[in-house]
Design an enzyme around this catalytic site. Structure first.
Site, mmCIF file in Angstrom:
data_model
loop_
_atom_site.group_PDB
_atom_site.id
_atom_site.type_symbol
_atom_site.label_atom_id
_atom_site.label_comp_id
_atom_site.label_asym_id
_atom_site.label_seq_id
_atom_site.Cartn_x
_atom_site.Cartn_y
_atom_site.Cartn_z
ATOM 1 N N LEU A 186 0.908 -0.672 -0.107
ATOM 2 C CA LEU A 186 0.163 0.391 -0.078
ATOM 3 C C LEU A 186 0.870 1.502 -0.181
ATOM 4 O O LEU A 186 0.295 2.384 -0.665
ATOM 5 C CB LEU A 186 -0.794 -0.270 1.597
ATOM 6 C CG LEU A 186 -1.566 1.388 0.937
ATOM 7 C CD1 LEU A 186 -2.826 1.182 0.392
ATOM 8 C CD2 LEU A 186 -2.805 1.278 2.938
ATOM 9 N N GLU A 230 1.572 -0.271 9.857
ATOM 10 C CA GLU A 230 -0.327 -0.437 10.592
ATOM 11 C C GLU A 230 -0.717 0.920 10.860
ATOM 12 O O GLU A 230 -1.325 0.796 11.576
ATOM 13 C CB GLU A 230 0.009 -1.900 10.868
ATOM 14 C CG GLU A 230 0.520 -2.794 10.030
ATOM 15 C CD GLU A 230 -0.127 -4.276 9.960
ATOM 16 O OE1 GLU A 230 -0.779 -4.353 10.774
ATOM 17 O OE2 GLU A 230 0.535 -5.116 10.007
HETATM 18 C C1 LIG Z 1 10.364 -1.482 8.621
HETATM 19 C C2 LIG Z 1 8.867 -1.106 7.977
HETATM 20 C C3 LIG Z 1 8.182 -1.897 7.542
HETATM 21 C C4 LIG Z 1 6.616 -1.571 6.270
HETATM 22 N N1 LIG Z 1 5.910 -2.892 6.154
HETATM 23 C C5 LIG Z 1 4.864 -2.247 5.568
HETATM 24 C C6 LIG Z 1 4.359 -3.184 4.228
HETATM 25 O O1 LIG Z 1 4.012 -4.203 3.990
HETATM 26 N N2 LIG Z 1 3.016 -2.493 3.464
HETATM 27 C C7 LIG Z 1 2.994 -1.143 3.601
HETATM 28 O O2 LIG Z 1 2.021 -1.020 2.059
HETATM 29 N N3 LIG Z 1 3.502 0.116 4.244
HETATM 30 C C8 LIG Z 1 4.690 -0.529 5.207
HETATM 31 N N4 LIG Z 1 5.335 0.334 5.592
HETATM 32 C C9 LIG Z 1 4.820 1.896 5.828
HETATM 33 C C10 LIG Z 1 4.746 2.176 6.745
HETATM 34 O O3 LIG Z 1 2.725 1.987 7.172
HETATM 35 C C11 LIG Z 1 4.441 3.688 6.792
HETATM 36 O O4 LIG Z 1 6.090 3.957 6.846
HETATM 37 C C12 LIG Z 1 3.784 4.286 7.834
HETATM 38 O O5 LIG Z 1 2.180 4.292 7.143
HETATM 39 C C13 LIG Z 1 3.880 5.795 8.072
HETATM 40 O O6 LIG Z 1 4.331 6.557 6.739
HETATM 41 P P1 LIG Z 1 5.238 7.643 6.292
HETATM 42 O O7 LIG Z 1 6.341 6.512 6.333
HETATM 43 O O8 LIG Z 1 5.222 8.087 5.299
HETATM 44 O O9 LIG Z 1 5.015 8.812 6.987
HETATM 45 P P2 LIG Z 1 4.031 9.885 7.369
HETATM 46 O O10 LIG Z 1 3.000 9.137 7.261
HETATM 47 O O11 LIG Z 1 4.740 10.673 6.484
HETATM 48 O O12 LIG Z 1 4.233 10.510 8.260
HETATM 49 C C14 LIG Z 1 5.057 11.330 8.926
HETATM 50 C C15 LIG Z 1 4.652 11.689 11.168
HETATM 51 O O13 LIG Z 1 3.510 12.786 10.722
HETATM 52 C C16 LIG Z 1 2.521 12.293 11.188
HETATM 53 N N5 LIG Z 1 1.480 12.718 10.517
HETATM 54 C C17 LIG Z 1 1.440 11.725 8.924
HETATM 55 N N6 LIG Z 1 -0.465 12.842 9.044
HETATM 56 C C18 LIG Z 1 -0.689 12.777 10.632
HETATM 57 C C19 LIG Z 1 -2.072 13.455 10.666
HETATM 58 N N7 LIG Z 1 -3.024 13.251 10.131
HETATM 59 N N8 LIG Z 1 -2.107 13.670 12.033
HETATM 60 C C20 LIG Z 1 -0.754 13.435 13.131
HETATM 61 N N9 LIG Z 1 0.071 12.864 12.021
HETATM 62 C C21 LIG Z 1 -0.008 13.121 11.593
HETATM 63 C C22 LIG Z 1 2.701 10.203 11.378
HETATM 64 O O14 LIG Z 1 2.234 10.498 12.524
HETATM 65 C C23 LIG Z 1 4.405 10.532 11.818
HETATM 66 O O15 LIG Z 1 4.593 11.247 12.907
HETATM 67 C C24 LIG Z 1 6.754 -0.527 6.539
HETATM 68 C C25 LIG Z 1 7.099 0.423 7.598
HETATM 69 C C26 LIG Z 1 8.523 0.318 8.205
HETATM 70 C C27 LIG Z 1 8.877 1.381 8.496
#
Ligand SMILES: Cc1cc2nc3c(=O)[nH]c(=O)nc-3n(C[C@H](O)[C@H](O)[C@H](O)COP(=O)(O)OP(=O)(O)OC[C@H]3O[C@@H](n4cnc5c(N)ncnc54)[C@H](O)[C@@H]3O)c2cc1C
Length: 379
Positions: free
Chosen positions: A125, A363
């Site tokens: 995703l 997640e």
């Molecule tokens: C080791 C690892 C494994 C993973 N495995 C998968 C997988 O198998 N499949 C998959 O699809 N994804 C996977 N992910 C992705 C993971 O789900 C995302 O990293 C996570 O959802 C956060 O997205 P981002 O990294 O883009 O952070 P961002 O969305 O850019 O967020 C950055 C910061 O802003 C905050 N923030 C964002 N929006 C808001 C809001 N509206 N209000 C308040 N705070 C907010 C967040 O909480 C965070 O602190 C994985 C990530 C890692 C690191």
């Protein structure tokens, strides 16, 4: 809430505990250090029935409830959270969605090998520009009649290089925003699908996290899961349940660190007595145990609601939010209780602290869980 486990649930917990101690503990430090994917261990987890626990036996699964899944996940993650995430993604994000929303043909063809652990699944995703805001998918799936053409990049995909079956989310109709997102079953051998670089991570270093690239990948129409535009609903649905698994992962990490700390505090002496006799250490143990117990109850409540087919959106978000914070707090205190020994690899707790952090990110970050919880409270 009934807090008594059935004999079957207890047997699953025991089997997972024994498996973790005999098969996962040896080598867990080396796998973390050298970033080795636990291929052999995952194969054995498949044989033990841990890869498709909630899938009905008709499709090769264990036909178990969510409580059994939580108990097994916790035991596995007490020892090796990297194996735990492989198991969690396969069970919650791939198998569960395929069984609930896939066509009969998709279940026969793809679910059965995943449930038996013969093939590993991945949930795709997140993108470079779409994490918390999963609605802003840039990967496209152009409808070409009897097939879709997928183009784009996915980021952070767990099991990225070890999977055989990938559930890929993509935008079919941008105008419809998230109602235009679809989910597709993509197999590793499809032309135009390339596995990108492996991430070098702080924790869960045994799991393989990759970016994935799709260039004109031709996916047959029968590989779309659900009706046209169902993808976003599918993603949110599986993540709701997935959060129970990640909460159980956090609980396992916290419990593993706590048990090691309790034991160590009764052996290590300072100023002529075991350190557990110093109230500062005893109180740390009390706080750790209390938060672990609270996490356990929140998780079991979410699992119970899911099994009873009631709404568990708020409950699973609360369980993940609290258990992941507990995992961070407990593992940091575990290092403190171990003193200098906590800072080195042989004592496991430094790895557990590094592993704990991810449970507050994937997640749905902790901030996203608060959005889910507050939305439910204010609706
Ligand atoms: C080791 C690892 C494994 C993973 N495995 C998968 C997988 O198998 N499949 C998959 O699809 N994804 C996977 N992910 C992705 C993971 O789900 C995302 O990293 C996570 O959802 C956060 O997205 P981002 O990294 O883009 O952070 P961002 O969305 O850019 O967020 C950055 C910061 O802003 C905050 N923030 C964002 N929006 C808001 C809001 N509206 N209000 C308040 N705070 C907010 C967040 O909480 C965070 O602190 C994985 C990530 C890692 C690191």
């Amino acid at each position: 809430m009934n807090l008594t486990f059935t004999e079957e649930q207890l047997a699953v917990k025991e089997a997972a505990k024994e498996f973790a101690e005999t098969e996962l503990l040896p080598g867990v430090i080396e796998r973390d250090e050298k970033e080795i994917f636990p291929a052999e261990q995952v194969r054995k987890m498949g044989e033990m029935g841990f890869m498709g626990m909630m899938v009905s036996p008709e499709y090769g699964g264990g036909g178990m409830d969510t409580i059994s899944y939580v108990l097994a996940m916790t035991e596995i993650c007490k020892v090796d959270a990297s194996c735990g995430v492989v198991m969690s993604v396969n069970n919650s994000l791939v198998c569960w969605g395929l069984e609930k929303y896939g066509s009969e043909e998709q279940r026969q063809k793809y679910l059965a090998p995943l449930a038996k652990g013969e093939v590993i699944g991945a949930f795709c995703l997140s993108e470079p520009e779409a994490g918390s805001d999963a609605t802003s998918q840039r990967t496209t799936a152009e409808d070409k009649g009897d097939y879709y053409l997928i183009n784009g990049t996915k980021n952070w995909i767990t099991n990225g290089n070890s999977a055989g079956t990938y559930i890929v989310y993509a935008q079919t109709d941008k105008e419809k925003r998230h109602h235009g997102i679809n989910a597709f079953i993509v197999t590793r051998d499809m032309p135009g699908f390339v596995i990108g670089k492996k991430e070098k991570k702080l924790g869960i270093r045994g799991s393989d996290t990759h970016s994935l690239m799709f260039t004109d990948v031709k996916v047959p129409k029968e590989n779309r899961i659900g009706e046209d535009g169902f993808g976003f609903k599918l993603a949110m649905g599986v993540l709701n349940g997935g959060r129970i698994g990640i909460a159980a992962q956090a609980l396992g990490i916290a419990t593993g660190a706590f048990e090691r700390s309790l034991k160590y505090s009764k052996e290590r002496k300072a100023f002529g007595v075991e350190i557990s006799k110093h109230q500062a250490i005893a109180f740390k143990l009390a706080d750790m145990a209390t938060n672990i117990e609270a996490s356990r109850l929140l998780i079991l409540n979410a699992a119970r609601l899911k099994d009873a087919k009631k709404d568990y959106t708020k409950a699973s978000a609360m369980a993940k939010l609290f258990a992941s914070q507990t995992a961070m707090d407990v593992t940091i205190e575990a290092i403190q209780i171990h003193g200098g020994y906590g800072y080195v690899k042989e004592y496991h707790v430094e790895r557990m602290m590094r592993d704990a952090k991810i449970t507050q990110i994937y997640e749905g970050t902790s901030e996203i869980q608060k959005i889910v919880i507050s939305r439910d409270l204010l609706k």
